[in-house]
Structures are given as C-alpha cells and as structure tokens.
Design a protein around this motif. Sequence first.
Motif, PDB file in Angstrom:
ATOM      1  N   LEU A  30      83.064   1.974  93.340  1.00  0.00           N
ATOM      2  CA  LEU A  30      82.554   2.068  94.952  1.00  0.00           C
ATOM      3  C   LEU A  30      81.948   0.632  95.172  1.00  0.00           C
ATOM      4  CD1 LEU A  30      80.774   5.414  95.827  1.00  0.00           C
ATOM      5  CD2 LEU A  30      82.783   4.227  96.698  1.00  0.00           C
TER       6      LEU A  30
ATOM      7  N   GLU B 156      79.404  12.128  89.340  1.00  0.00           N
ATOM      8  CA  GLU B 156      79.251  11.100  90.645  1.00  0.00           C
ATOM      9  C   GLU B 156      79.055   9.672  90.195  1.00  0.00           C
ATOM     10  OE1 GLU B 156      77.650  10.742  95.196  1.00  0.00           O
ATOM     11  OE2 GLU B 156      77.522  12.576  94.210  1.00  0.00           O
TER      12      GLU B 156
ATOM     13  N   PRO C 141      81.466   9.492  97.925  1.00  0.00           N
ATOM     14  CA  PRO C 141      82.363  10.357  97.012  1.00  0.00           C
ATOM     15  C   PRO C 141      82.446  11.836  97.665  1.00  0.00           C
ATOM     16  CG  PRO C 141      81.094   8.983  95.675  1.00  0.00           C
ATOM     17  CD  PRO C 141      80.673   8.673  97.338  1.00  0.00           C
TER      18      PRO C 141
ATOM     19  N   HIS D 214      84.352  14.615  91.384  1.00  0.00           N
ATOM     20  CA  HIS D 214      83.987  13.789  92.162  1.00  0.00           C
ATOM     21  C   HIS D 214      85.128  12.724  92.407  1.00  0.00           C
ATOM     22  CE1 HIS D 214      79.835  15.404  92.240  1.00  0.00           C
ATOM     23  NE2 HIS D 214      80.059  15.376  90.839  1.00  0.00           N
ATOM     24  N   TYR D 215      85.339  12.378  93.628  1.00  0.00           N
ATOM     25  CA  TYR D 215      86.461  11.292  93.732  1.00  0.00           C
ATOM     26  C   TYR D 215      86.206  10.394  94.905  1.00  0.00           C
ATOM     27  CZ  TYR D 215      88.324  14.300  97.391  1.00  0.00           C
ATOM     28  OH  TYR D 215      88.499  15.146  98.581  1.00  0.00           O
ATOM     29  N   ILE D 216      86.985   9.339  94.727  1.00  0.00           N
ATOM     30  CA  ILE D 216      87.237   8.422  96.151  1.00  0.00           C
ATOM     31  C   ILE D 216      88.728   8.232  96.131  1.00  0.00           C
ATOM     32  CG2 ILE D 216      84.978   7.557  95.913  1.00  0.00           C
ATOM     33  CD1 ILE D 216      86.359   5.048  94.678  1.00  0.00           C
TER      34      ILE D 216
ATOM     35  N   LEU E  96      81.464   7.000  89.423  1.00  0.00           N
ATOM     36  CA  LEU E  96      82.167   6.347  90.348  1.00  0.00           C
ATOM     37  C   LEU E  96      81.574   5.220  91.209  1.00  0.00           C
ATOM     38  CD1 LEU E  96      83.598   9.511  92.400  1.00  0.00           C
ATOM     39  CD2 LEU E  96      84.774   7.924  90.935  1.00  0.00           C
TER      40      LEU E  96
ATOM     41  N   THR F 293      83.859  15.854  96.835  1.00  0.00           N
ATOM     42  CA  THR F 293      84.068  16.749  95.337  1.00  0.00           C
ATOM     43  C   THR F 293      84.947  17.710  95.742  1.00  0.00           C
ATOM     44  OG1 THR F 293      82.209  18.001  96.676  1.00  0.00           O
ATOM     45  CG2 THR F 293      81.478  16.588  94.999  1.00  0.00           C
TER      46      THR F 293
ATOM     47  N   THR G 257      86.855   7.525 101.388  1.00  0.00           N
ATOM     48  CA  THR G 257      85.873   8.210 101.118  1.00  0.00           C
ATOM     49  C   THR G 257      84.733   7.305 100.782  1.00  0.00           C
ATOM     50  OG1 THR G 257      86.785   8.359  99.063  1.00  0.00           O
ATOM     51  CG2 THR G 257      87.272  10.099 100.292  1.00  0.00           C
TER      52      THR G 257
END
Length: 116
Positions: free
Chosen positions: A112, A105, A71, A86-88, A108, A73, A68
Amino acid sequence: KANIFLTKTNRDWKSKYVVIGGIAADPWVISVYNNKSDYEKALSDMKEEKKVSVKFKSWSLIGADLLTPIPQTVQYMGQSRRRLWHYIIVSTMDGEAIKIGHDHEIGLEPILEGVK
C-alpha cells in the motif's frame, strides 16, 4: 474497466513475491516474482549484465488507481471455520486489475505504501 472479481476460494490466490521499485525497476513499477529467490536471481542476472533468467510480471503505476485505499476483506470457508483474506486492487492505466491478497492485513502495508 478492470476485472475486480475475486477468486472463489483462498486456495486460488497464488503466493508471489511483490516488489515496488527497488534495485531491479523504476520506483513507479510493480513487479511480481514467483518467490524471493527468483527476485534475488533476477538481481544477480542484472548485476552480471545477463538476460534475466526468471519469469516475472511488471506493470507501471503511472496513472494507476488504487481501487481499495483501505484493504478489503473476503471470507472463505476453511477447514470447518471461516478464514478472512485481506486484499487490495490496483487498476493500471490500461484497465488491468492487479489483485494482491494476504492472510494478514499487515502484510499488505508495504505494498500500500509503495502504491500510494
């Protein structure tokens, strides 16, 4: 293949302290501690040349894929309102999925940058 399924509720995400590289690891290693004080304790143990006394997990980012790059959602129902999470997801060379989430977000962004 990495397991990319997400949790059913935002409560299932566990609060952790994530470090990429740093003093305690090579620059291509992602480490996850229970909290910042555990990370600081690990650093102290290493400085004193003791065995690290806190639990943590670490993975090599060599050959890893950022599944991802932007990010993603997911929405969870909170107390009478929807909450965005929010995620990766990073897939290691061994196919393990490392899922990192944050309720903002911007939280992250350091992860990232470290993974890229």
